[in-house]
Scaffold this motif. Structure first.
Motif, mmCIF file in Angstrom:
data_model
loop_
_atom_site.group_PDB
_atom_site.id
_atom_site.type_symbol
_atom_site.label_atom_id
_atom_site.label_comp_id
_atom_site.label_asym_id
_atom_site.label_seq_id
_atom_site.Cartn_x
_atom_site.Cartn_y
_atom_site.Cartn_z
ATOM 1 N N THR A 1 0.838 -1.207 0.000
ATOM 2 C CA THR A 1 0.000 0.000 0.000
ATOM 3 C C THR A 1 0.870 1.254 0.000
ATOM 4 O O THR A 1 2.084 1.197 0.208
ATOM 5 C CB THR A 1 -0.910 0.044 1.248
ATOM 6 O OG1 THR A 1 -0.110 0.370 2.404
ATOM 7 C CG2 THR A 1 -1.612 -1.281 1.492
ATOM 8 N N ASN A 2 0.187 2.384 -0.186
ATOM 9 C CA ASN A 2 0.832 3.691 -0.020
ATOM 10 C C ASN A 2 0.241 4.434 1.173
ATOM 11 O O ASN A 2 0.343 5.656 1.270
ATOM 12 C CB ASN A 2 0.685 4.523 -1.301
ATOM 13 C CG ASN A 2 -0.784 4.763 -1.659
ATOM 14 O OD1 ASN A 2 -1.697 4.258 -0.990
ATOM 15 N ND2 ASN A 2 -1.027 5.523 -2.717
ATOM 16 N N PHE A 3 -0.389 3.704 2.086
ATOM 17 C CA PHE A 3 -1.122 4.322 3.192
ATOM 18 C C PHE A 3 -0.227 5.200 4.068
ATOM 19 O O PHE A 3 -0.645 6.276 4.506
ATOM 20 C CB PHE A 3 -1.782 3.253 4.066
ATOM 21 C CG PHE A 3 -2.812 2.411 3.345
ATOM 22 C CD1 PHE A 3 -3.441 2.873 2.195
ATOM 23 C CD2 PHE A 3 -3.147 1.147 3.818
ATOM 24 C CE1 PHE A 3 -4.379 2.101 1.528
ATOM 25 C CE2 PHE A 3 -4.091 0.373 3.165
ATOM 26 C CZ PHE A 3 -4.704 0.842 2.020
ATOM 27 N N GLN A 4 0.985 4.746 4.342
ATOM 28 C CA GLN A 4 1.866 5.484 5.228
ATOM 29 C C GLN A 4 2.199 6.872 4.672
ATOM 30 O O GLN A 4 2.378 7.834 5.417
ATOM 31 C CB GLN A 4 3.160 4.690 5.466
ATOM 32 C CG GLN A 4 4.043 5.291 6.549
ATOM 33 C CD GLN A 4 5.235 4.415 6.877
ATOM 34 O OE1 GLN A 4 5.467 3.405 6.220
ATOM 35 N NE2 GLN A 4 6.005 4.787 7.878
ATOM 36 N N ARG A 5 2.245 6.966 3.354
ATOM 37 C CA ARG A 5 2.586 8.244 2.722
ATOM 38 C C ARG A 5 1.390 9.160 2.525
ATOM 39 O O ARG A 5 1.517 10.379 2.669
ATOM 40 C CB ARG A 5 3.266 7.964 1.368
ATOM 41 C CG ARG A 5 3.722 9.220 0.629
ATOM 42 C CD ARG A 5 4.559 8.861 -0.583
ATOM 43 N NE ARG A 5 3.837 7.992 -1.501
ATOM 44 C CZ ARG A 5 2.954 8.435 -2.409
ATOM 45 N NH1 ARG A 5 2.686 9.726 -2.489
ATOM 46 N NH2 ARG A 5 2.360 7.589 -3.217
ATOM 47 N N VAL A 6 0.209 8.592 2.216
ATOM 48 C CA VAL A 6 -0.919 9.443 1.816
ATOM 49 C C VAL A 6 -1.982 9.623 2.906
ATOM 50 O O VAL A 6 -2.856 10.481 2.763
ATOM 51 C CB VAL A 6 -1.594 8.895 0.539
ATOM 52 C CG1 VAL A 6 -0.593 8.794 -0.595
ATOM 53 C CG2 VAL A 6 -2.263 7.553 0.790
ATOM 54 N N LEU A 7 -1.927 8.844 3.976
ATOM 55 C CA LEU A 7 -2.916 8.970 5.044
ATOM 56 C C LEU A 7 -2.289 9.614 6.273
ATOM 57 O O LEU A 7 -1.071 9.505 6.485
ATOM 58 C CB LEU A 7 -3.486 7.594 5.427
ATOM 59 C CG LEU A 7 -4.347 6.888 4.376
ATOM 60 C CD1 LEU A 7 -4.760 5.504 4.885
ATOM 61 C CD2 LEU A 7 -5.591 7.700 4.041
ATOM 62 N N PHE B 1 7.864 -5.666 -6.312
ATOM 63 C CA PHE B 1 8.614 -4.455 -6.648
ATOM 64 C C PHE B 1 7.821 -3.594 -7.633
ATOM 65 O O PHE B 1 7.739 -2.371 -7.484
ATOM 66 C CB PHE B 1 9.974 -4.820 -7.238
ATOM 67 C CG PHE B 1 10.777 -3.617 -7.648
ATOM 68 C CD1 PHE B 1 11.437 -2.846 -6.695
ATOM 69 C CD2 PHE B 1 10.849 -3.227 -8.980
ATOM 70 C CE1 PHE B 1 12.165 -1.722 -7.072
ATOM 71 C CE2 PHE B 1 11.572 -2.109 -9.362
ATOM 72 C CZ PHE B 1 12.243 -1.357 -8.397
ATOM 73 N N THR B 2 7.226 -4.240 -8.643
ATOM 74 C CA THR B 2 6.413 -3.500 -9.621
ATOM 75 C C THR B 2 5.231 -2.824 -8.942
ATOM 76 O O THR B 2 4.900 -1.668 -9.249
ATOM 77 C CB THR B 2 5.912 -4.455 -10.721
ATOM 78 O OG1 THR B 2 7.031 -5.063 -11.363
ATOM 79 C CG2 THR B 2 5.074 -3.714 -11.751
ATOM 80 N N ALA B 3 4.585 -3.533 -8.018
ATOM 81 C CA ALA B 3 3.434 -2.971 -7.310
ATOM 82 C C ALA B 3 3.845 -1.757 -6.478
ATOM 83 O O ALA B 3 3.173 -0.712 -6.493
ATOM 84 C CB ALA B 3 2.808 -4.039 -6.417
ATOM 85 N N GLU B 4 4.954 -1.876 -5.738
ATOM 86 C CA GLU B 4 5.435 -0.751 -4.924
ATOM 87 C C GLU B 4 5.808 0.440 -5.807
ATOM 88 O O GLU B 4 5.500 1.593 -5.483
ATOM 89 C CB GLU B 4 6.637 -1.199 -4.095
ATOM 90 C CG GLU B 4 6.282 -2.194 -2.991
ATOM 91 C CD GLU B 4 7.512 -2.805 -2.342
ATOM 92 O OE1 GLU B 4 8.644 -2.469 -2.779
ATOM 93 O OE2 GLU B 4 7.346 -3.611 -1.413
#
Length: 369
Positions: free
Chosen positions: A169-175, A305-308
């Motif tokens: 996820t990108n939760f740590q960056r966007v939330l 890696f592609t997903a991240e």
């Protein structure tokens, strides 16, 4: 004769009366829960102490398993009709003490979640979970989620401990910081839909149909707080129609969750479609009191890696995870083609005279009147 005056009392307002009824109902329910917790804690304390006695005496006198077998038989004679003292259960009591005998490692027994669990739940955890850390985790999760024993067994079987919070996820960056950790824990990788049997070449429609046809099991696997809003949820924009595979609302996170299904390997282009759906739900569906909508892409396989890398510059909260189902095993093509058809089987039986020889042995069923 003295005149009797009867004072008229005012009937309660319907809303006030219903509130009183609700308050009493809540109190009754709370007292039932407290009574159940008291029973569970008393049984667990008793079983722990019995386990301690057995463990220490066996260690001191070097008594073998026959000691426990004799003990079980004698206890049942002393207390005929009382359940819970079988040979197996007394072995469990010893294991129960062994598992949690070190207060410095796990804390005092009354402060542990296992203390409030039904004994049957504790037995499952003892037999199916191999480390202390995992046992405490499953006990806490079972209490928090209100799991039945069968649900606990499912969660252990599907290894929830190692899957929860593992979605990319990108939760740590966007939330916001206080939301990102809680949100991360609400998503898994992989999602195990082992109640579905699909062939390896199944389509997204097949997966979606299966999840909806067994929605109770689907919601259990999605996790606590997920509520299904709809499938193929319609979004109209600029005279175009769009359909979201599955739309959920999360009661703890207070937000909508868009789930897109891909019955193939993850592709970065999938995120563009999902990002569009998040914008649409935020603008057309979300209430002003709801948190921003979250996206979850479920795919058959992915390169982490592609997903991240794909999520690196995406500013809406999105998670990517794999899913698993039971795969129907197919015959190899060459084997399937070599199998005779029904017509070929009948022709061969007729040629050998099998049907004619056995037709007289078959009794004709009596007709129904």
């Amino acid at each position: 004769m003295k005149k009797i005056i009867i004072k008229k009392t005012k009937s309660p307002d319907q809303a006030d009366y219903l509130q009183v009824l609700l308050d009493i109902k809540i109190q009754i329910g709370q007292s039932q829960i407290e009574a159940l917790e008291t029973i569970n804690s008393s049984l667990n304390k008793r079983n722990w102490i019995i386990g301690q006695i057995i463990f220490e005496k066996q260690k001191l006198h070097k008594w073998g398993e026959s000691f426990i077998e004799n003990l079980a038989a004698d206890i049942q004679k002393l207390y005929p009709g009382i359940e819970g003292f079988s040979r197996t259960n007394i072995f469990r009591m010893r294991s129960f003490f062994e598992a949690y005998k070190n207060p410095t490692a796990v804390g005092q027994l009354p402060n542990l979640p296992i203390y409030l669990l039904p004994w049957g739940h504790n037995a499952v955890i003892l037999e199916k979970v191999d480390t202390l850390e995992k046992r405490i985790w499953y006990a806490f999760a079972a209490i928090e989620g209100g799991w039945s024993r069968s649900t606990l067994e499912i969660q252990i079987k599907t290894n929830l401990y190692d899957r929860e919070g593992k979605a990319i996820t990108n939760f740590q960056r966007v939330l916001p910081a206080h939301d990102s950790a809680l949100t991360q824990q609400a998503f898994k990788d992989p999602y195990v839909f082992d109640f579905l049997s699909l062939d390896n070449d199944h389509l997204e429609h097949d997966l979606e149909q299966g999840l909806i046809s067994q929605v109770q099991k689907t919601l259990l696997e999605m996790g606590k707080g997920f509520a299904l809003v709809g499938r193929q949820y319609h979004i109209a924009m600029d005279d175009e129609d769009y359909y979201i595979d599955l739309l959920f609302y999360h009661t703890k996170l207070k937000c909508y969750i868009v789930v897109e299904l891909k019955a193939r390997k993850f592709s970065p282009k999938d995120i563009g479609q999902l990002n569009f759906y998040l914008s649409a739900v935020d603008d057309l569906v979300r209430d002003k009191n709801d948190n921003p909508t979250i996206g979850l892409l479920l795919c058959k396989t992915k390169n982490n890696f592609t997903a991240e890398y794909t999520l690196r510059n995406i500013n809406r909260p999105i998670g990517i995870a794999e899913y698993q189902t039971e795969i129907i095993k197919k015959f190899p093509k060459d084997l399937k083609n070599s199998l005779p058809t029904i017509a070929e089987l009948e022709a061969e039986l007729e040629k050998t005279g099998f049907i004619e020889k056995n037709s007289k042995k078959i009794k004709k069923p009596k007709s129904r009147k």
